[in-house]
Design a protein around this motif. Structure first.
Motif, mmCIF file in Angstrom:
data_model
loop_
_atom_site.group_PDB
_atom_site.id
_atom_site.type_symbol
_atom_site.label_atom_id
_atom_site.label_comp_id
_atom_site.label_asym_id
_atom_site.label_seq_id
_atom_site.Cartn_x
_atom_site.Cartn_y
_atom_site.Cartn_z
ATOM 1 N N GLN A 177 -10.596 9.653 -4.315
ATOM 2 C CA GLN A 177 -9.881 8.387 -4.163
ATOM 3 C C GLN A 177 -8.492 8.579 -3.546
ATOM 4 O O GLN A 177 -8.041 7.753 -2.761
ATOM 5 C CB GLN A 177 -9.718 7.714 -5.528
ATOM 6 N N ILE A 178 -7.834 9.676 -3.942
ATOM 7 C CA ILE A 178 -6.480 9.926 -3.414
ATOM 8 C C ILE A 178 -6.550 10.166 -1.904
ATOM 9 O O ILE A 178 -5.771 9.611 -1.128
ATOM 10 C CB ILE A 178 -5.826 11.160 -4.096
ATOM 11 N N ILE A 179 -7.560 10.985 -1.521
ATOM 12 C CA ILE A 179 -7.725 11.245 -0.077
ATOM 13 C C ILE A 179 -8.036 9.942 0.646
ATOM 14 O O ILE A 179 -7.504 9.664 1.723
ATOM 15 C CB ILE A 179 -8.828 12.302 0.163
ATOM 16 N N ALA A 180 -8.897 9.117 0.030
ATOM 17 C CA ALA A 180 -9.253 7.834 0.655
ATOM 18 C C ALA A 180 -8.008 6.971 0.846
ATOM 19 O O ALA A 180 -7.809 6.359 1.913
ATOM 20 C CB ALA A 180 -10.272 7.098 -0.215
ATOM 21 N N ALA A 181 -7.160 6.939 -0.194
ATOM 22 C CA ALA A 181 -5.940 6.120 -0.099
ATOM 23 C C ALA A 181 -5.024 6.643 1.006
ATOM 24 O O ALA A 181 -4.517 5.872 1.831
ATOM 25 C CB ALA A 181 -5.201 6.134 -1.437
ATOM 26 N N PHE A 182 -4.845 7.974 1.048
ATOM 27 C CA PHE A 182 -3.951 8.544 2.057
ATOM 28 C C PHE A 182 -4.531 8.392 3.466
ATOM 29 O O PHE A 182 -3.796 8.164 4.420
ATOM 30 C CB PHE A 182 -3.659 10.018 1.752
ATOM 31 N N LEU A 183 -5.864 8.541 3.528
ATOM 32 C CA LEU A 183 -6.523 8.393 4.831
ATOM 33 C C LEU A 183 -6.319 6.976 5.378
ATOM 34 O O LEU A 183 -5.959 6.783 6.556
ATOM 35 C CB LEU A 183 -8.011 8.684 4.664
ATOM 36 N N SER A 184 -6.527 5.993 4.505
ATOM 37 C CA SER A 184 -6.375 4.617 4.995
ATOM 38 C C SER A 184 -4.899 4.323 5.266
ATOM 39 O O SER A 184 -4.560 3.662 6.254
ATOM 40 C CB SER A 184 -6.985 3.601 4.026
ATOM 41 N N PHE A 185 -4.010 4.835 4.433
ATOM 42 C CA PHE A 185 -2.583 4.637 4.671
ATOM 43 C C PHE A 185 -2.160 5.269 6.001
ATOM 44 O O PHE A 185 -1.409 4.675 6.781
ATOM 45 C CB PHE A 185 -1.777 5.240 3.512
ATOM 46 N N GLY A 186 -2.702 6.458 6.265
ATOM 47 C CA GLY A 186 -2.395 7.140 7.533
ATOM 48 C C GLY A 186 -2.882 6.344 8.731
ATOM 49 O O GLY A 186 -2.171 6.190 9.725
ATOM 50 N N CYS A 187 -4.123 5.818 8.617
ATOM 51 C CA CYS A 187 -4.676 5.018 9.732
ATOM 52 C C CYS A 187 -3.810 3.774 9.965
ATOM 53 O O CYS A 187 -3.516 3.418 11.111
ATOM 54 C CB CYS A 187 -6.104 4.574 9.415
ATOM 55 N N ILE A 188 -3.442 3.116 8.858
ATOM 56 C CA ILE A 188 -2.641 1.889 8.966
ATOM 57 C C ILE A 188 -1.282 2.208 9.592
ATOM 58 O O ILE A 188 -0.814 1.519 10.498
ATOM 59 C CB ILE A 188 -2.466 1.241 7.567
ATOM 60 N N LEU A 189 -0.684 3.293 9.119
ATOM 61 C CA LEU A 189 0.623 3.710 9.643
ATOM 62 C C LEU A 189 0.522 4.032 11.136
ATOM 63 O O LEU A 189 1.381 3.650 11.933
ATOM 64 C CB LEU A 189 1.120 4.924 8.862
ATOM 65 N N GLY A 190 -0.571 4.735 11.480
ATOM 66 C CA GLY A 190 -0.787 5.086 12.889
ATOM 67 C C GLY A 190 -0.904 3.845 13.754
ATOM 68 O O GLY A 190 -0.293 3.745 14.820
ATOM 69 N N LEU A 191 -1.682 2.885 13.256
ATOM 70 C CA LEU A 191 -1.885 1.631 13.994
ATOM 71 C C LEU A 191 -0.563 0.874 14.140
ATOM 72 O O LEU A 191 -0.296 0.268 15.175
ATOM 73 C CB LEU A 191 -2.899 0.773 13.220
ATOM 74 N N TRP A 192 0.233 0.946 13.091
ATOM 75 C CA TRP A 192 1.547 0.269 13.107
ATOM 76 C C TRP A 192 2.472 0.953 14.122
ATOM 77 O O TRP A 192 3.156 0.299 14.890
ATOM 78 C CB TRP A 192 2.126 0.327 11.697
ATOM 79 N N MET A 193 2.449 2.310 14.080
ATOM 80 C CA MET A 193 3.348 3.069 14.955
ATOM 81 C C MET A 193 2.994 2.909 16.441
ATOM 82 O O MET A 193 3.847 3.117 17.299
ATOM 83 C CB MET A 193 3.305 4.562 14.606
ATOM 84 N N LEU A 194 1.738 2.554 16.709
ATOM 85 C CA LEU A 194 1.347 2.375 18.111
ATOM 86 C C LEU A 194 2.224 1.328 18.790
ATOM 87 O O LEU A 194 2.528 1.424 19.976
ATOM 88 C CB LEU A 194 -0.119 1.934 18.195
ATOM 89 N N GLY A 195 2.631 0.313 17.993
ATOM 90 C CA GLY A 195 3.495 -0.744 18.523
ATOM 91 C C GLY A 195 4.822 -0.169 18.980
ATOM 92 O O GLY A 195 5.301 -0.471 20.078
ATOM 93 N N ALA A 196 5.406 0.686 18.116
ATOM 94 C CA ALA A 196 6.692 1.308 18.460
ATOM 95 C C ALA A 196 6.529 2.221 19.663
ATOM 96 O O ALA A 196 7.372 2.248 20.565
ATOM 97 C CB ALA A 196 7.211 2.092 17.265
ATOM 98 N N LEU A 197 5.391 2.948 19.689
ATOM 99 C CA LEU A 197 5.111 3.861 20.800
ATOM 100 C C LEU A 197 4.987 3.075 22.107
ATOM 101 O O LEU A 197 5.496 3.489 23.150
ATOM 102 C CB LEU A 197 3.824 4.631 20.500
ATOM 103 N N GLY A 198 4.314 1.932 22.009
ATOM 104 C CA GLY A 198 4.175 1.056 23.181
ATOM 105 C C GLY A 198 5.532 0.614 23.696
ATOM 106 O O GLY A 198 5.761 0.549 24.902
ATOM 107 N N GLY A 199 6.442 0.321 22.747
ATOM 108 C CA GLY A 199 7.796 -0.080 23.125
ATOM 109 C C GLY A 199 8.532 1.045 23.824
ATOM 110 O O GLY A 199 9.292 0.814 24.773
ATOM 111 N N ILE A 200 8.285 2.298 23.363
ATOM 112 C CA ILE A 200 8.965 3.456 23.969
ATOM 113 C C ILE A 200 8.411 3.702 25.375
ATOM 114 O O ILE A 200 9.158 3.928 26.320
ATOM 115 C CB ILE A 200 8.786 4.716 23.084
#
Lengths: 256, 502
Positions: A177-200
């Protein structure tokens, strides 16, 4: 009762008899309430200051000064809280060795994935509906336009559903469950960061694609009161894609 | 060796595929990388041919490949759908301020922009104007490829703010070629007019009359007009003084007479009248200190100035002197149509119009004091106080506008005269008061016929300030912060306790 209903009922029962959901809900509501109150206090202070010393052409209204920042903040909280709600969906079944039973039951993979997804959506919708007390309380004392707030809730629902579908997929990949939580958090964070990357990257095709892939731009447009079908399609297609990926991950367990 | 070939091949192919996205010009390097990567992968497959064919025959590989292919296919379908939606999806504006919806005139202006325009917004997320600017400016930028938009936080990038000479947060600089216009509010009409102004090559000239003790453009003291000059320059005007020797001085769009303390010579009066006859526009500001020095100029127009000083118990600045008028009553006119901020007129005179004298003019009283105002005739009194029977009672006009009457229904010259019974409102000491800046700039814009460029119906500024009282604040804290979380925790505890007791 259809198989999906059965799964949803079972998931909801197990969610509501455990204190975890209540603790998560209480923390979520307390943080959202505090943020709403501080945004209201800030809006009030700004109104007093502006009416005294600045011109009144500034958009002094709660839609811009309170709800928009509040919806932004709720999005950040969802990014942390929703992986906690979804982490146990499949991971727990796999750990408790009940997953094999589920897969060998007459219920299809479609129904299993849909049922699990629906159950978290129902819990999340309940949480969201509780936050509606904030605009309702404020409407007793203040004037604001409800239409952007309705759209803000549509944005919150779609955003939540997308994050839940990502969590569903992550949970289908592992029995921890911990890995699942971190995995989904990582994916969400990655998806979020794509916006900032796009801005850069800037005003290039790659920059536009990266910004489009991130939910930030779509969510921001909706909470600002702009209803564009492309944003709705982004969320709906994203949810469908992640649901399909979760379906494939669960199905793969049968032949592995 | 074989595994290194596989890894290197995969990396080279990925770089080769990704490179054109970041460097569209570097096509040959991408092809080389792709070629090398393919060779490495072919080498890897050659080394592992047997084991790979055996692996490919297994059930799990086939099903895995099928699953992967399905996900990739779904990804392609999703990407195509989103691509089409991004190009053609309709949108609706549900925002309170309708900031995403531009008027038909603005769309017309955006479609016919002759050259590139750069918009630089000096604001940050915590600022009250940020939301409005973000909505409005991004809509402009979206509608025209010729507009580039940059947001700059003046606190984080003070060098940029200094470069643009921006001293106030929530300022937008619209620039194109050598032209620059500074704006301080997110109004579509102002923004569209700024676009039109910066894309015109010729600047309109605003000329200040000198030589008769007028307030000076170069005076940086509180009684000077240097800030007014700067504000006009930032609006894209060319600002200067009237050169009486130069007959071409009538080319100015607006002449400003800023409270002459000496009589204007007959010759100069004649020149000003000539300027008006040619369709010129004049702003006359008169402080009580002017005395009757401007009477020979303005009396023929039918204008008379009160001998006393206006005082107002109702509309005044805080608990200050009643002579510090806070004028908030405006006649409906293009100059004052969207005013919500009062104008501060310190020590003013009343403006009246004699219809018999000014037969050729139509008079509009633009700004008036409240009915509680009076004209203080005892100028030696240290504390202005209404004396019944001696002091005339208000309301009084502080700013009046003269426009020529149409003759035989035919259009007349576009001349106009704006008379303000106060000049101090535009001086360095008072111009920073928001209502004063707006009135001064709007009046000049109207006189310079800038508003004729685009006149848009002003949108509701969505001004709903929220200022709760202490009991409302307590209610908010109770319902928003305490009630729901505690209720949820209580239910959770009850469930947990009940389960333990089972």
């Amino acid at each position: 009762m259809t198989p999906v209903h059965t799964i949803v009922a079972k998931e909801l029962r197990s969610a509501f008899v455990s204190p975890v959901v209540y603790v998560i809900a209480a923390i979520f509501l307390a943080i959202v309430g505090l943020l709403a109150y501080s945004a209201a206090a800030n809006a009030s202070n700004q109104a007093i200051r502006l009416m005294q010393i600045q011109n009144t052409y500034a958009q002094l209204n709660l839609n811009d000064m309170l709800f928009r920042p509040l919806f932004r903040s709720i999005n950040l909280i969802l990014m942390i809280i929703l992986p906690l709600l979804t982490m146990r969906l499949f991971a727990e079944e796999r750990k408790l060795r009940t997953f094999e039973l589920l897969l060998t039951s007459p219920i299809g993979v479609n129904e299993i994935v849909s049922g699990k997804f629906m159950s978290v959506i129902i819990v999340y919708s309940g949480l969201l509906s509780l936050t509606s007390l904030i605009p309702i309380t404020l409407s007793a004392y203040a004037t604001f336009d409800w239409r952007p707030i309705y759209l803000g809730y549509v944005a919150l629902f779609l955003q939540g559903a997308l994050l839940i579908s990502i969590g569903l997929f992550a949970s289908a990949l592992t029995e921890n469950q911990i890995i699942a939580a971190f995995l989904s958090f990582g994916c969400i964070l990655g998806l979020w960061m794509l916006g900032a990357l796009g801005g850069i990257v800037g005003d290039t095709t790659v920059g536009h694609i990266l910004s489009y892939l991130s939910f930030s731009e779509h969510y921001e447009r909706l909470i600002r009161g702009l209803f564009n079908l492309k944003d709705i399609l982004y969320y709906v297609s994203g949810i469908a894609f992640m649901w399909f990926a979760a379906h494939q991950a669960v199905d793969a367990y049968r032949w592995k | 060796m074989a595994s290194i070939l596989g890894i290197a091949g995969t990396i080279l192919v990925l770089i080769g595929l990704g490179l054109p996205l970041f460097q569209p010009a570097g096509g040959s390097l991408s092809s080389i990388l792709l070629g090398l990567g393919t060779l490495c992968l072919l080498g890897y497959f050659a080394f592992h041919f047997r084991s790979l064919t055996a692996l490919a025959r297994t059930r799990s590989t086939r099903l895995g490949a099928h699953s992967l292919f399905s996900v990739l296919l779904a990804g392609v379908v999703v990407a195509l759908l989103n691509f089409l939606a991004a190009k053609h999806a309709p949108e609706w504006d549900f925002s309170e301020t309708q900031n995403f919806t531009l008027s038909r005139q603005t769309y017309q202006v955006l479609r016919t922009l002759p050259r590139e325009v750069k918009m630089t917004a000096f604001t940050h997320e915590g600022s009250p104007g940020y939301g409005g600017y973000q909505d409005l400016l991004t809509t402009y930028a979206k509608e025209s490829p010729l507009i580039t938009l940059t947001f700059i936080d003046p606190e984080r990038q003070p060098d940029k703010a200094k470069e643009y000479q921006v001293t106030r947060i929530d300022t937008v600089v619209v620039e194109s070629g050598p032209q620059k216009v500074y704006l301080q509010r997110s109004s579509e009409a102002d923004m569209t007019n700024a676009l039109l102004r910066v894309t015109q090559d010729k600047k309109k000239r605003i000329a200040f009359v000198t030589g008769h003790g007028e307030k000076s453009l170069t005076d940086t003291e509180s009684s000077g007009l240097s800030r007014a000059g700067d504000a006009l320059t930032k609006q894209g005007y060319e600002v200067g003084t009237v050169d009486w020797q130069d007959t071409a001085s009538h080319e100015a769009a607006v002449l400003i007479v800023a409270s002459s303390t000496e009589a204007v010579s007959v010759e100069h009066q004649h020149r000003i009248r000539q300027f008006l006859e040619k369709g010129g526009r004049v702003l006359v500001m008169v402080d009580p200190a002017s005395g009757d020095s401007l009477d020979p100029l303005i009396t023929p127009w039918g204008i008379q100035l009160g001998a006393g000083i206006l005082a107002d118990e109702q509309d005044r600045l805080g608990r200050g002197s009643p002579t510090a008028l806070l004028v908030r009553t405006f006649t409906t006119h293009d100059i004052t149509e969207d005013f919500t901020t009062p104008i501060l007129f310190p020590v003013s005179r009343s403006v009246t119009f004699d219809t018999a004298q000014g037969k050729t003019w139509e008079y509009v009283a633009l700004a008036q004091t409240s009915p509680e105002s009076w004209e203080e005739t005892d100028l030696n009194s240290p504390q202005p106080e209404f004396t019944a029977g001696q002091d005339p009672k208000g309301p009084f006009t502080v700013a009046g506008l003269l426009i020529p009457k149409p003759v035989d229904q035919s259009p007349t010259a576009q001349s106009a005269i704006l008379i303000v019974g106060n000049a101090a409102f535009a001086t360095n000491g008072y111009l920073t008061y928001p209502g004063n800046t707006d009135f001064f700039l709007k009046a000049i814009a109207w006189l310079a016929q800038e508003d004729a460029l685009v006149s848009l119906t002003p949108k509701d500024p969505a001004f709903h300030p929220f200022i709760p009282n202490p009991s409302q604040e307590q209610a908010l804290v109770f319902f928003q912060v305490l009630f729901l979380p505690l209720l949820t925790l209580f239910i959770g505890l009850s469930v947990w306790k009940r389960r333990r007791s089972l």
